[in-house]
Design an enzyme around this catalytic site. Structure first.
Site, PDB file in Angstrom:
ATOM      1  N   GLN A 126      59.385  35.706  65.035  1.00 47.75           N
ATOM      2  CA  GLN A 126      58.628  36.171  63.863  1.00 47.75           C
ATOM      3  C   GLN A 126      57.323  35.414  63.640  1.00 47.75           C
ATOM      4  O   GLN A 126      56.413  35.952  63.021  1.00 47.75           O
ATOM      5  CB  GLN A 126      59.487  36.227  62.610  1.00 47.75           C
ATOM      6  CG  GLN A 126      60.008  34.920  62.110  1.00 47.75           C
ATOM      7  CD  GLN A 126      60.877  35.143  60.862  1.00 47.75           C
ATOM      8  OE1 GLN A 126      60.520  35.932  60.004  1.00 47.75           O
ATOM      9  NE2 GLN A 126      61.994  34.453  60.776  1.00 47.75           N
ATOM     10  N   TYR A 228      65.071  48.838  61.862  1.00 47.47           N
ATOM     11  CA  TYR A 228      64.156  49.959  61.629  1.00 47.47           C
ATOM     12  C   TYR A 228      64.900  51.151  61.052  1.00 47.47           C
ATOM     13  O   TYR A 228      66.118  51.243  61.168  1.00 47.47           O
ATOM     14  CB  TYR A 228      63.521  50.394  62.955  1.00 47.47           C
ATOM     15  CG  TYR A 228      62.459  49.455  63.447  1.00 47.47           C
ATOM     16  CD1 TYR A 228      61.251  49.344  62.768  1.00 47.47           C
ATOM     17  CD2 TYR A 228      62.657  48.699  64.593  1.00 47.47           C
ATOM     18  CE1 TYR A 228      60.275  48.490  63.232  1.00 47.47           C
ATOM     19  CE2 TYR A 228      61.686  47.837  65.059  1.00 47.47           C
ATOM     20  CZ  TYR A 228      60.493  47.739  64.372  1.00 47.47           C
ATOM     21  OH  TYR A 228      59.525  46.905  64.820  1.00 47.47           O
TER      22      TYR A 228
HETATM   23  P1  NAD Z   1      57.936  50.099  59.351  1.00 42.84           P
HETATM   24  O1  NAD Z   1      56.498  49.801  59.181  1.00 42.84           O
HETATM   25  O2  NAD Z   1      58.439  50.592  60.659  1.00 42.84           O
HETATM   26  O3  NAD Z   1      58.387  51.142  58.227  1.00 42.84           O
HETATM   27  C1  NAD Z   1      58.148  50.938  56.874  1.00 42.84           C
HETATM   28  C2  NAD Z   1      59.351  51.283  56.030  1.00 42.84           C
HETATM   29  O4  NAD Z   1      59.497  52.704  55.939  1.00 42.84           O
HETATM   30  C3  NAD Z   1      60.686  50.751  56.536  1.00 42.84           C
HETATM   31  O5  NAD Z   1      61.251  49.929  55.547  1.00 42.84           O
HETATM   32  C4  NAD Z   1      61.510  52.027  56.729  1.00 42.84           C
HETATM   33  O6  NAD Z   1      62.885  51.837  56.408  1.00 42.84           O
HETATM   34  C5  NAD Z   1      60.849  52.973  55.761  1.00 42.84           C
HETATM   35  N1  NAD Z   1      61.134  54.406  55.990  1.00 42.84           N
HETATM   36  C6  NAD Z   1      61.231  55.086  57.147  1.00 42.84           C
HETATM   37  N2  NAD Z   1      61.508  56.380  56.933  1.00 42.84           N
HETATM   38  C7  NAD Z   1      61.593  56.538  55.588  1.00 42.84           C
HETATM   39  C8  NAD Z   1      61.834  57.646  54.739  1.00 42.84           C
HETATM   40  N3  NAD Z   1      62.072  58.863  55.227  1.00 42.84           N
HETATM   41  N4  NAD Z   1      61.851  57.430  53.399  1.00 42.84           N
HETATM   42  C9  NAD Z   1      61.608  56.210  52.904  1.00 42.84           C
HETATM   43  N5  NAD Z   1      61.351  55.121  53.645  1.00 42.84           N
HETATM   44  C10 NAD Z   1      61.357  55.286  54.974  1.00 42.84           C
HETATM   45  O7  NAD Z   1      58.833  48.895  58.890  1.00 42.84           O
HETATM   46  P2  NAD Z   1      58.568  47.328  59.062  1.00 42.84           P
HETATM   47  O8  NAD Z   1      57.812  46.814  57.933  1.00 42.84           O
HETATM   48  O9  NAD Z   1      58.059  47.141  60.420  1.00 42.84           O
HETATM   49  O10 NAD Z   1      60.059  46.757  58.946  1.00 42.84           O
HETATM   50  C11 NAD Z   1      61.176  47.409  59.492  1.00 42.84           C
HETATM   51  C12 NAD Z   1      62.374  46.443  59.606  1.00 42.84           C
HETATM   52  O11 NAD Z   1      62.128  45.428  60.536  1.00 42.84           O
HETATM   53  C13 NAD Z   1      62.782  45.728  58.321  1.00 42.84           C
HETATM   54  O12 NAD Z   1      64.180  45.633  58.297  1.00 42.84           O
HETATM   55  C14 NAD Z   1      62.210  44.376  58.473  1.00 42.84           C
HETATM   56  O13 NAD Z   1      62.904  43.388  57.708  1.00 42.84           O
HETATM   57  C15 NAD Z   1      62.431  44.165  59.941  1.00 42.84           C
HETATM   58  N6  NAD Z   1      61.506  43.165  60.455  1.00 42.84           N
HETATM   59  C16 NAD Z   1      62.063  42.090  61.092  1.00 42.84           C
HETATM   60  C17 NAD Z   1      61.218  41.112  61.594  1.00 42.84           C
HETATM   61  C18 NAD Z   1      61.780  39.898  62.280  1.00 42.84           C
HETATM   62  O14 NAD Z   1      62.965  39.682  62.245  1.00 42.84           O
HETATM   63  N7  NAD Z   1      60.966  39.115  62.932  1.00 42.84           N
HETATM   64  C19 NAD Z   1      59.837  41.239  61.479  1.00 42.84           C
HETATM   65  C20 NAD Z   1      59.347  42.363  60.814  1.00 42.84           C
HETATM   66  C21 NAD Z   1      60.186  43.332  60.323  1.00 42.84           C
END
Ligand code: NAD
Length: 360
Positions: A126, A228
Site C-alpha cells: 500500500q 473490489y
Molecule cells: P474503486 O475505485 O474500484 O471503486 C470505487 C467504489 O465503488 C468501491 O468502493 C466499489 O465498491 C464501489 N462500487 C462499485 N460498483 C458500485 C455500485 N453499483 N454501486 C455503488 N458502489 C459501487 O475502489 P477503490 O477505491 O479502488 O477500492 C476498492 C477496494 O480496494 C476497497 O475495499 C479498498 O479498501 C481496497 N483497497 C485496498 C488497498 C490495499 O490493501 N493496499 C488499497 C486500495 C484499496
C-alpha cells in the site's frame, strides 16, 4: 550505480511530476543517480534549483531517457518512444488495458514496462499504491468542485442574517475516492450520506460521521477478490437506482465515484432521477472517464439539465499538482527502494509486488 531519469510530462493537461525533490534526496542517499529533465517539476511548482539541491543532475529529455530506470506519470507520447533505450525499465501509469498498441512499440525496443496501475492492493504494497494516493486527491477535489458550483453554502451558518441550512450531500461509491469525498464534505460542514454495494464499507462511512443509506442493497456477494466490487446485473442496478431515487432527489450535492475494475462504470443515476432533482443541485461524476455513473454525464464537460449541473471532470488528480505529485513521488520512491538490490534496480518477475506490474 543505478541511473534514474525523470522526464517532463508531455501529455496535454498533465501537471504532475513522477518524482519531487524530497524523494530525489532520499534515493540519492540510497546510492541512486537521478537525472531530471529541466522544467519537469515546473507545472507542479517544484523548481529545477530544488532538484539540484536534492542531488539530481539536470539535463534535456534525452539525458533523462538515457537512464536505466525512467519514472513517469503518464505513458510516453508517440514522439518520445524513440528516446527510450534498449534494456531500460519504464515505470508509469501505462494503461496496459486501454492502449496495448501504444506500448507495443516500446516493448519492441526492448524496454521493460512496469505499470503502476498493477501494484497489488495488499497491505505490503500500500505504500506504493498510486491508484489509492491519487484517488484520495480525486475525492477531495470533487467536493471542492461541487462547492464551487453550488449556489449555496455547504455548512450550516448561524448569523445575524439568520440561520442557513447545511447542504445535503450524497456520495455514491465509498472506496478510496468516495471516503475522501465524505471526509472533505464533512470538514466543510455538509450533512453527508453515502452508499456502496459492499457492506464492509458501512463501518468506514459511519466512522467518518456520515450516514450509510440503502444498507439492505449492500450484500456480501457484491464484493469480489481483493475487496473490489463485482459488476451488478442490470436488474440489480435498476433496483439500486429505484432505492436511491427518493434519496437523490433530496440532495444539493451528489458525488459519484463507483467503479468496477476493467468494466464500464455502473449506472446509478438515470436521466429521470436528474429531472427530479431541484434546480441548483450539483452532480460531480468522478467516474466520467469510464463512462460515468450518471446517464447524462459528458466526460470533460459541465452540462445543465433544468438547472441541475452535472460535472464530468477528467484529470482531477492533476488539478492538485503539488500534493498529488508529492504522494505519487513517495509511492514511486518506495517502489524503487523495494526494487533496489545491492545498489541496482532489479526487475524480479517472482516478486509479489513487481511481478504483476510487468506488461508482457
Ligand atoms: P474503486 O475505485 O474500484 O471503486 C470505487 C467504489 O465503488 C468501491 O468502493 C466499489 O465498491 C464501489 N462500487 C462499485 N460498483 C458500485 C455500485 N453499483 N454501486 C455503488 N458502489 C459501487 O475502489 P477503490 O477505491 O479502488 O477500492 C476498492 C477496494 O480496494 C476497497 O475495499 C479498498 O479498501 C481496497 N483497497 C485496498 C488497498 C490495499 O490493501 N493496499 C488499497 C486500495 C484499496
Amino acid at each position: 550505480m543505478t541511473r534514474l531519469g525523470v522526464p517532463r510530462e508531455r501529455t496535454p493537461g498533465e501537471r504532475r511530476v513522477a518524482l519531487v525533490p524530497e524523494s530525489v534526496a532520499r534515493l540519492v542517499k540510497l546510492g541512486v543517480a537521478v537525472v531530471v529533465e529541466r522544467g519537469a517539476g515546473e507545472s507542479a511548482y517544484f523548481a529545477d534549483a530544488d532538484y539540484e539541491r536534492a542531488g539530481a543532475t539536470l539535463g534535456d529529455a534525452a539525458a533523462a531517457w538515457a537512464a536505466d530506470v525512467v519514472v513517469k506519470v503518464r505513458r510516453p507520447m508517440a514522439d518520445e518512444d524513440a528516446l527510450a533505450r534498449e534494456g531500460a525499465v519504464l515505470v508509469a501509469l501505462l494503461q496496459p488495458h486501454q492502449s496495448p498498441e501504444a506500448l507495443a512499440a516500446l516493448a519492441a525496443r526492448g524496454v521493460t514496462l512496469l505499470a503502476l496501475e498493477r501494484v497489488p492492493r495488499t497491505t505490503r504494497a500500500q505504500y506504493m499504491d498510486i491508484l489509492s494516493s491519487q484517488a484520495t486527491v480525486v475525492g477531495y477535489k470533487a467536493v471542492l468542485l461541487a462547492a464551487g458550483a453550488l449556489p449555496k453554502f455547504l455548512p450550516m451558518l448561524t448569523t445575524a442574517a439568520g440561520t442557513i441550512r447545511p447542504a445535503r450531500t450524497l456520495v455514491m461509491g465509498a472506496g478510496v475516492a468516495g471516503l475522501q469525498a465524505i471526509a472533505t464534505a464533512k470538514r466543510l460542514g455538509a450533512v453527508v450520506s453515502a452508499f456502496d454495494v459492499r457492506p464492509a464499507v458501512k463501518e468506514q462511512v459511519e466512522s467518518l460521521g456520515a450516514k450509510f443509506v440503502a444498507a439492505d442493497l449492500a450484500t456480501a456477494e457484491a464484493e469480489a477478490a481483493g475487496g473490489y466490487a463485482r459488476e451488478q446485473s442490470r436488474e440489480a442496478q435498476e433496483r439500486t437506482m429505484e432505492a436511491l431515487r427518493r434519496h437523490v432527489r433530496e440532495m444539493d450535492v451528489v458525488i459519484t465515484t463507483a467503479q468496477v475494475p476493467g468494466k464500464a462504470a455502473p449506472r446509478l443515476i438515470s436521466a429521470q432521477m436528474v429531472r427530479e432533482m431541484r434546480p441548483g443541485s450539483v452532480i460531480v461524476d468522478v467516474a466520467a472517464e469510464s463512462g460515468g455513473n450518471c446517464e447524462l454525464t459528458k466526460p470533460g464537460e459541465t452540462i445543465n439539465v433544468n438547472g441541475v449541473r452535472i460535472l464530468g471532470p477528467l484529470d482531477l488528480a492533476s488539478s492538485v499538482p503539488a500534493d498529488a505529485s508529492q504522494m505519487f513521488s513517495r509511492n514511486v520512491a518506495n517502489l524503487v527502494e523495494h526494487m533496489l538490490k545491492d545498489g541496482q534496480v532489479r526487475v524480479d518477475a517472482a516478486d509479489e509486488i513487481v511481478g504483476p506490474m510487468i506488461v508482457k
